[in-house]
Design an enzyme around this catalytic site. Sequence first.
Site, PDB file in Angstrom:
ATOM      1  N   GLU A 231       0.789  -1.230   0.000  1.00 48.29           N
ATOM      2  CA  GLU A 231       0.000   0.000   0.000  1.00 48.29           C
ATOM      3  C   GLU A 231       0.823   1.283   0.000  1.00 48.29           C
ATOM      4  O   GLU A 231       0.617   2.170   0.836  1.00 48.29           O
ATOM      5  CB  GLU A 231      -0.983  -0.028   1.187  1.00 48.29           C
ATOM      6  CG  GLU A 231      -1.891  -1.252   1.113  1.00 48.29           C
ATOM      7  CD  GLU A 231      -2.788  -1.452   2.339  1.00 48.29           C
ATOM      8  OE1 GLU A 231      -2.710  -0.640   3.272  1.00 48.29           O
ATOM      9  OE2 GLU A 231      -3.549  -2.443   2.353  1.00 48.29           O
TER      10      GLU A 231
ATOM     11  N   ASN B 250       2.150  -4.572  -3.451  1.00 45.57           N
ATOM     12  CA  ASN B 250       0.741  -4.941  -3.282  1.00 45.57           C
ATOM     13  C   ASN B 250      -0.056  -3.693  -2.895  1.00 45.57           C
ATOM     14  O   ASN B 250       0.399  -2.901  -2.059  1.00 45.57           O
ATOM     15  CB  ASN B 250       0.702  -5.966  -2.127  1.00 45.57           C
ATOM     16  CG  ASN B 250      -0.618  -6.656  -1.938  1.00 45.57           C
ATOM     17  OD1 ASN B 250      -1.189  -7.166  -2.890  1.00 45.57           O
ATOM     18  ND2 ASN B 250      -1.083  -6.696  -0.689  1.00 45.57           N
TER      19      ASN B 250
ATOM     20  N   HIS C 143     -10.312  -5.782  -2.653  1.00 41.70           N
ATOM     21  CA  HIS C 143     -11.377  -5.679  -1.638  1.00 41.70           C
ATOM     22  C   HIS C 143     -12.516  -4.911  -2.304  1.00 41.70           C
ATOM     23  O   HIS C 143     -12.489  -3.683  -2.374  1.00 41.70           O
ATOM     24  CB  HIS C 143     -10.880  -4.946  -0.395  1.00 41.70           C
ATOM     25  CG  HIS C 143      -9.840  -5.720   0.349  1.00 41.70           C
ATOM     26  ND1 HIS C 143     -10.122  -6.899   0.997  1.00 41.70           N
ATOM     27  CD2 HIS C 143      -8.519  -5.493   0.540  1.00 41.70           C
ATOM     28  CE1 HIS C 143      -9.015  -7.370   1.560  1.00 41.70           C
ATOM     29  NE2 HIS C 143      -8.025  -6.542   1.289  1.00 41.70           N
TER      30      HIS C 143
ATOM     31  N   GLU D 112      -6.110 -10.393  -2.272  1.00 46.67           N
ATOM     32  CA  GLU D 112      -6.944 -10.287  -1.061  1.00 46.67           C
ATOM     33  C   GLU D 112      -8.428 -10.195  -1.425  1.00 46.67           C
ATOM     34  O   GLU D 112      -9.183  -9.411  -0.837  1.00 46.67           O
ATOM     35  CB  GLU D 112      -6.529  -9.060  -0.230  1.00 46.67           C
ATOM     36  CG  GLU D 112      -5.051  -9.041   0.122  1.00 46.67           C
ATOM     37  CD  GLU D 112      -4.640  -7.876   1.015  1.00 46.67           C
ATOM     38  OE1 GLU D 112      -5.513  -7.194   1.582  1.00 46.67           O
ATOM     39  OE2 GLU D 112      -3.423  -7.641   1.148  1.00 46.67           O
TER      40      GLU D 112
ATOM     41  N   ASP E 267     -12.190 -10.096  -1.713  1.00 50.09           N
ATOM     42  CA  ASP E 267     -13.480 -10.289  -1.060  1.00 50.09           C
ATOM     43  C   ASP E 267     -14.468  -9.306  -1.673  1.00 50.09           C
ATOM     44  O   ASP E 267     -14.068  -8.319  -2.306  1.00 50.09           O
ATOM     45  CB  ASP E 267     -13.437 -10.202   0.482  1.00 50.09           C
ATOM     46  CG  ASP E 267     -12.726  -8.981   1.029  1.00 50.09           C
ATOM     47  OD1 ASP E 267     -12.673  -7.936   0.348  1.00 50.09           O
ATOM     48  OD2 ASP E 267     -12.217  -9.062   2.171  1.00 50.09           O
TER      49      ASP E 267
END
Length: 457
Positions: A163, A204, A240, A268, A270
């Site tokens: 990030e 990432n 996300h 990641e 979701d």
Amino acid sequence: MRTSHLLSARRSLAGLATAAAALLALGAAPSAHAADPPLRDLAAAQGKVIGTAVTGSELTGTYGDITGREFGSLTPGNAMKWGSVEPTRGSFDWAEADQIVAFAQAHHQQVRGHTLVWHSQNPSWLTGGSWTPAQLSSLLQNHISTEVGRYQGKITGWDVVNEPFNEDGTYRSTLWYDGLGADYIASALTWAHAADPAAKLYINDYNVEGVNAKSTALYNLVKSLKARGVPIDGVGLQAHLVLGQVPATLQQNIQRFADLGVDVAITELDVRMQLPADSGKLAQQKADFKAVVGACAAVTRCAGVTVWGFTDSDSWVPSTFPGYGAATPYDESYQPKPAYYGIAEALGGSGGGGGGTAPAGGCSAAYTVTSQWNSGFTGQVRISCTGASLSSWKASWSFGAGQQLTQAWNAGCTQSGAAVTCSNISYNGTVPDGGSVTFGFNANWSGSNPVPAVSVG
Ligand code: 9MR
């Protein structure tokens, strides 16, 4: 529409980025799910890896069984973060990280290391300290050498830097950026490479799934690191996502990173929804999971997809976004949700489960954005059947963000409000068992262009 138009319209699709695919189908009740292989085997057959974030203490019982059976890669959700491994300066706690690595080895799974350099979940002795740039640099080098060295040979890929960007593509102000400048990223990659030359090294971030200012900053960074010879092997797109908001440019974005000569991983995934979940939301979620996994499956250099927790009982979403949840492929009782079958279908499985959204008799529709420009886009829908056939068909969906159909080919389409219905032409009503029919369309969009769930009847 005449054939010549159809052909030229179809030719204009050639080679352009496929953004997403959505699935939902014949509305009949789901039959017992035909025994697809586990997700990890479906993925392996496509040359991909499907992974999950895990919590070490839960790796027993049903949680452990599913983790071992379904997934080919594990990411410690928290156990490898600096605050977890070195809560007190010089005093290390590797217990949970070791446990996860041991579980992975016992189950022939890869491990993604997460994460070495981040602005969050650092120990308070580090964030509360006052350090010169030289001290900061040496602290970071030691941290990376120690952790990467400990797991040398056991980690497939490291999220070395997590990030680093703001939404507008500028660098995020962090302990590292403020103290060391932007080159903390190159330094961290170089130190990680020295400690484990075989591990794939990733940067990432989140909100970099589509083409936007932030992903373009990441793109430019990777390009310049490659040009300088800094060891960078991949980019992680966290993903996300919010229900119904898979970016239409996802596959195009994956492809542009691949074209730079790096791997891409969805790290990641979701898809959160406003609670309570209902069958319509779960159907859309299935379409969203299928779209993301399908975009990865379509690009050779996309290594795979990791879900950020496989069960709703082990997800960061409800505590971070009050009122939202149900973001993973299994419910809190470890029952697979429609999203699970969306993943399976994107990996070539027959799918077929999913709480009322399942394809009856094995016919389903995949919706894809094949190209998109400032005000318009071209989409296609592929209807395919396995273990079933159709003699006529109707595909329908809802354009939830104001998109407006302008043209269609190989189908007769109408739009009323948000509702789009497309029916076969006289010559393409038959979809044989094992076969498919594709039709295309142009439409206008503005603001956003989410992938809808398509039903076939
Ligand atoms: O899943 C992690 C959760 O248990 C932690 O409380 C949270 C703290 O920020 O971090 C979660 O994982 C994050 C990941 O490390 C980086 N990307 C965002 C994830 C969700 O916050």
